[in-house]
Design an enzyme around this catalytic site. Structure first.
Site, PDB file in Angstrom:
ATOM      1  N   GLU A   1      10.168   1.252  10.298  1.00  0.00           N
ATOM      2  CA  GLU A   1      11.232   2.208   9.943  1.00  0.00           C
ATOM      3  C   GLU A   1      10.614   3.594  10.058  1.00  0.00           C
ATOM      4  O   GLU A   1       9.794   3.981   9.216  1.00  0.00           O
ATOM      5  CB  GLU A   1      11.714   1.970   8.500  1.00  0.00           C
TER       6      GLU A   1
ATOM      7  N   LYS B   1       0.848  -1.188   0.000  1.00  0.00           N
ATOM      8  CA  LYS B   1       0.000   0.000   0.000  1.00  0.00           C
ATOM      9  C   LYS B   1       0.886   1.242   0.000  1.00  0.00           C
ATOM     10  O   LYS B   1       1.500   1.599   0.998  1.00  0.00           O
ATOM     11  CB  LYS B   1      -0.932   0.055   1.216  1.00  0.00           C
TER      12      LYS B   1
HETATM   13  P1  NAD Z   1       2.627   8.457   7.562  1.00  0.00           P
HETATM   14  O1  NAD Z   1       2.883   7.676   8.808  1.00  0.00           O
HETATM   15  O2  NAD Z   1       1.642   9.553   7.612  1.00  0.00           O
HETATM   16  O3  NAD Z   1       2.141   7.500   6.385  1.00  0.00           O
HETATM   17  C1  NAD Z   1       2.911   6.410   5.930  1.00  0.00           C
HETATM   18  C2  NAD Z   1       1.994   5.372   5.306  1.00  0.00           C
HETATM   19  O4  NAD Z   1       1.131   4.864   6.311  1.00  0.00           O
HETATM   20  C3  NAD Z   1       1.081   5.910   4.191  1.00  0.00           C
HETATM   21  O5  NAD Z   1       1.001   4.939   3.168  1.00  0.00           O
HETATM   22  C4  NAD Z   1      -0.257   6.044   4.879  1.00  0.00           C
HETATM   23  O6  NAD Z   1      -1.357   5.946   4.024  1.00  0.00           O
HETATM   24  C5  NAD Z   1      -0.210   4.850   5.818  1.00  0.00           C
HETATM   25  N1  NAD Z   1      -1.138   4.930   6.962  1.00  0.00           N
HETATM   26  C6  NAD Z   1      -1.619   6.023   7.576  1.00  0.00           C
HETATM   27  N2  NAD Z   1      -2.452   5.666   8.578  1.00  0.00           N
HETATM   28  C7  NAD Z   1      -2.483   4.305   8.587  1.00  0.00           C
HETATM   29  C8  NAD Z   1      -3.143   3.336   9.394  1.00  0.00           C
HETATM   30  N3  NAD Z   1      -3.946   3.679  10.402  1.00  0.00           N
HETATM   31  N4  NAD Z   1      -2.948   2.031   9.128  1.00  0.00           N
HETATM   32  C9  NAD Z   1      -2.126   1.644   8.114  1.00  0.00           C
HETATM   33  N5  NAD Z   1      -1.473   2.517   7.318  1.00  0.00           N
HETATM   34  C10 NAD Z   1      -1.637   3.835   7.556  1.00  0.00           C
HETATM   35  O7  NAD Z   1       4.062   8.954   7.092  1.00  0.00           O
HETATM   36  P2  NAD Z   1       4.395   9.908   5.860  1.00  0.00           P
HETATM   37  O8  NAD Z   1       4.006  11.298   6.217  1.00  0.00           O
HETATM   38  O9  NAD Z   1       3.878   9.292   4.614  1.00  0.00           O
HETATM   39  O10 NAD Z   1       5.986   9.780   5.808  1.00  0.00           O
HETATM   40  C11 NAD Z   1       6.840  10.581   6.545  1.00  0.00           C
HETATM   41  C12 NAD Z   1       7.385   9.827   7.727  1.00  0.00           C
HETATM   42  O11 NAD Z   1       8.057   8.637   7.286  1.00  0.00           O
HETATM   43  C13 NAD Z   1       8.433  10.636   8.466  1.00  0.00           C
HETATM   44  O12 NAD Z   1       8.253  10.471   9.842  1.00  0.00           O
HETATM   45  C14 NAD Z   1       9.741   9.977   8.028  1.00  0.00           C
HETATM   46  O13 NAD Z   1      10.815  10.151   8.911  1.00  0.00           O
HETATM   47  C15 NAD Z   1       9.340   8.559   7.909  1.00  0.00           C
HETATM   48  N6  NAD Z   1      10.280   7.816   7.067  1.00  0.00           N
HETATM   49  C16 NAD Z   1      11.098   6.903   7.649  1.00  0.00           C
HETATM   50  C17 NAD Z   1      12.036   6.217   6.881  1.00  0.00           C
HETATM   51  C18 NAD Z   1      12.957   5.192   7.482  1.00  0.00           C
HETATM   52  O14 NAD Z   1      13.522   4.408   6.729  1.00  0.00           O
HETATM   53  N7  NAD Z   1      13.144   5.167   8.791  1.00  0.00           N
HETATM   54  C19 NAD Z   1      12.111   6.474   5.512  1.00  0.00           C
HETATM   55  C20 NAD Z   1      11.260   7.417   4.956  1.00  0.00           C
HETATM   56  C21 NAD Z   1      10.334   8.084   5.736  1.00  0.00           C
END
Ligand code: NAD
Length: 487
Positions: free
Chosen positions: A255, A180
């Site tokens: 992650e 997803k």
């Molecule tokens: P997010 O947590 O808002 O969303 C990430 C994903 O989770 C999206 O696909 C979203 O649709 C999904 N999601 C949201 N609510 C959900 C739920 N209740 N159940 C299942 N899936 C759900 O994050 P974002 O804003 O897309 O990304 C930014 C974040 O990602 C930042 O905190 C960044 O540091 C982190 N990030 C971490 C790494 C790593 O490797 N550690 C790499 C890239 C980004």
């Protein structure tokens, strides 16, 4: 809602990919380009029904895929890599149009790396082994058994790169996948489904469903047939996913975010240190690993700041499709709002914007450096995920390490120093999944990757990926008891 949209000349199917078929949804969400806020198209918006269908397809495809020989699985992963390589230009322009990161880095760095993700895990699979050993004459044989359907959930900042870090090892391990992608940049996942199908991956082995996490997420992460969940994204979402996965105790790889320090000691090559610091604005700061907290030793702080401002002020901000651009837009008006909120609250609390500190036209945010920030302030403690760095000074190693480790995160750290022994001493004391000494962003798939504290749970890369995606089994065989004829 049309089934296909054309993005920068490339046809992208807007429907889900479930069980080897394109599947429409009654609802849609609108995908915008961050470059100019234009509408790219209406994308099928899945919910519990699509989640159920995708998990069922992955469950049905699992026995045959798990029984497929390692050589054949590796061959198919290499065929997917070939498909990615053939379509690098298309993937690069679609990704840039969808998430606003630089076209030149998608072309030359990211998409070749996407192909490498498949090749690397295909090759690693063929070497994956554990030597048998004996216990008082009994033989122990360790096997790497496929676990079952995996749900892979990814963010928008590096969509295809992060998705394939998960898809490749999950498939290599003999698992089936429901991917997803994030709703702000879903397009390259759909292209990956096409490429996998063209490569000959059997129906149902890779499924892609689109939609808002809040609508489709729970149904995927609480599903009893799902054997692994791998998530890259923010800490609050990770908490919700962990709670949802708890019902079935589904193993999780998380992650998450960071607030990584970049330590500059007075003995460092200052030009190198400045280059490393300016690099933290890459992808408009929307990088989990970004060293957003510059910690500079007092004697060189003034000179470092002068050189940093000079270099950062020369960065070209604009259209990410332009080869000359260094910094593109932020992903979404909501992200821009969030970034500016952090900056304005920091300034109201006494921070000084040495550069930037404001929005620009469209979805662009000026590269920002804030000084006069307190260690316990929001701007130092929380992830902004935008082109915003803070600068604090320190006196000596102890204070540097104390400041560096004083957040709830532990994703990465960068150390600039000319003293090898200091580098060893300091890196040993830092809490971080990755420490870079006099370099940044060097990432080999053989190495463990992940975060400590709230930056994550588990590690990906090399054998660590297979540890997560496999059910390890130890089979103990007695030396006697064999039927004489078959012994
Ligand atoms: P997010 O947590 O808002 O969303 C990430 C994903 O989770 C999206 O696909 C979203 O649709 C999904 N999601 C949201 N609510 C959900 C739920 N209740 N159940 C299942 N899936 C759900 O994050 P974002 O804003 O897309 O990304 C930014 C974040 O990602 C930042 O905190 C960044 O540091 C982190 N990030 C971490 C790494 C790593 O490797 N550690 C790499 C890239 C980004």
């Amino acid at each position: 809602m049309p089934d296909t949209i054309t993005v920068a000349g490339v046809a992208v199917d807007t429907r889900h990919w479930i069980g080897g078929l394109r599947v429409a949804s009654a609802d849609a969400f609108t995908d915008h380009s961050p470059i100019d806020a234009s509408v790219l198209g209406e994308i099928a918006r899945g919910g519990p029904v699509e989640a159920e269908a995708a998990v069922a397809a992955a469950r049905d495809a699992f026995p045959a895929w798990a029984a497929t020989s390692r050589t054949e699985r590796a061959r198919l992963l290499h065929a997917i890599a070939d498909g990615v390589e053939k379509r690098i230009e298309e993937l690069a322009i679609v990704e840039t149009t969808d998430n606003g990161a630089l076209l030149r880095s998608h072309r030359r760095g990211v998409m070749p790396r996407v192909a490498h993700n498949f090749r690397f895990f295909a090759d690693w699979l063929l070497r994956l082994d554990h030597e048998d050993f004996e216990t008082r004459g009994y033989t122990n044989h360790v096997s790497w058994d496929p676990a079952g359907p995996c749900v892979l959930i990814t963010p928008w900042n590096a969509p295809l790169m992060l998705a394939t870090w998960k898809v490749a090892p999950a498939l290599a391990a003999g698992n089936t996948v429901v991917l997803k992608p994030a709703e702000w940049s879903p397009l390259t996942a759909s292209l990956l489904a096409d490429i996998a199908a063209e490569a000959g991956l059997p129906a149902g082995v890779l499924n892609v469903v689109q939609g808002y996490g809040s609508e489709i997420g729970d149904a995927l992460t609480s599903h009893p047939d799902v054997r692994r969940i791998s998530f890259t994204g923010s800490v609050p979402t990770a908490r919700r996913i962990a709670a949802s996965a708890a019902a079935n105790l589904t193993p999780l790889s998380l992650e998450l975010g960071g607030k990584s320090p970049l330590l500059v000691f007075a003995d460092a090559d200052l030009d190198l240190a400045v280059d490393l610091a300016v690099e933290q604005y890459d992808n408009a700061g929307q990088v989990c690993l970004a060293g957003t907290r510059l910690l500079v030793e007092e004697p060189v702080a003034e000179e470092f700041t002068r050189r940093f401002v000079e270099k950062a002020s020369a960065l070209a901000q604009g259209d990410p499709r332009d080869e000359a651009t260094d910094i593109g837009p932020t992903i979404h008006p909501r992200q821009l709002e969030k970034i500016d909120g952090f900056v304005q609250r920091a300034v109201a609390a006494g921070a000084r914007a040495v550069i930037g500190g404001h929005r620009k036209d469209g979805q662009y945010y000026a590269p920002t450096l804030l000084t006069d920030v307190a260690q316990d302030s929001e701007i130092v403690q929380e992830e902004v995920f935008g082109p915003v760095l803070t600068l604090q000074t320190f006196a000596g190693e102890d204070e540097a390490v104390r400041l560096a480790n004083d957040t709830c995160f532990g994703l990465a750290a960068t150390v600039a120093t000319g003293d090898r022994e200091r580098a060893e001493r300091v890196s040993a004391r830092l809490v971080a999944g990755t420490v870079w000494i006099n370099c940044f962003f060097v990432r080999d798939l053989q190495a463990p990757f992940g975060g400590s504290r709230q930056s994550g749970v588990g590690r990906e890369g090399g054998t660590w990926s297979f540890d997560f995606y496999c059910d390890l089994k130890n089979t103990v065989t007695a030396p006697k008891g064999w039927n004489q004829d078959h012994g």
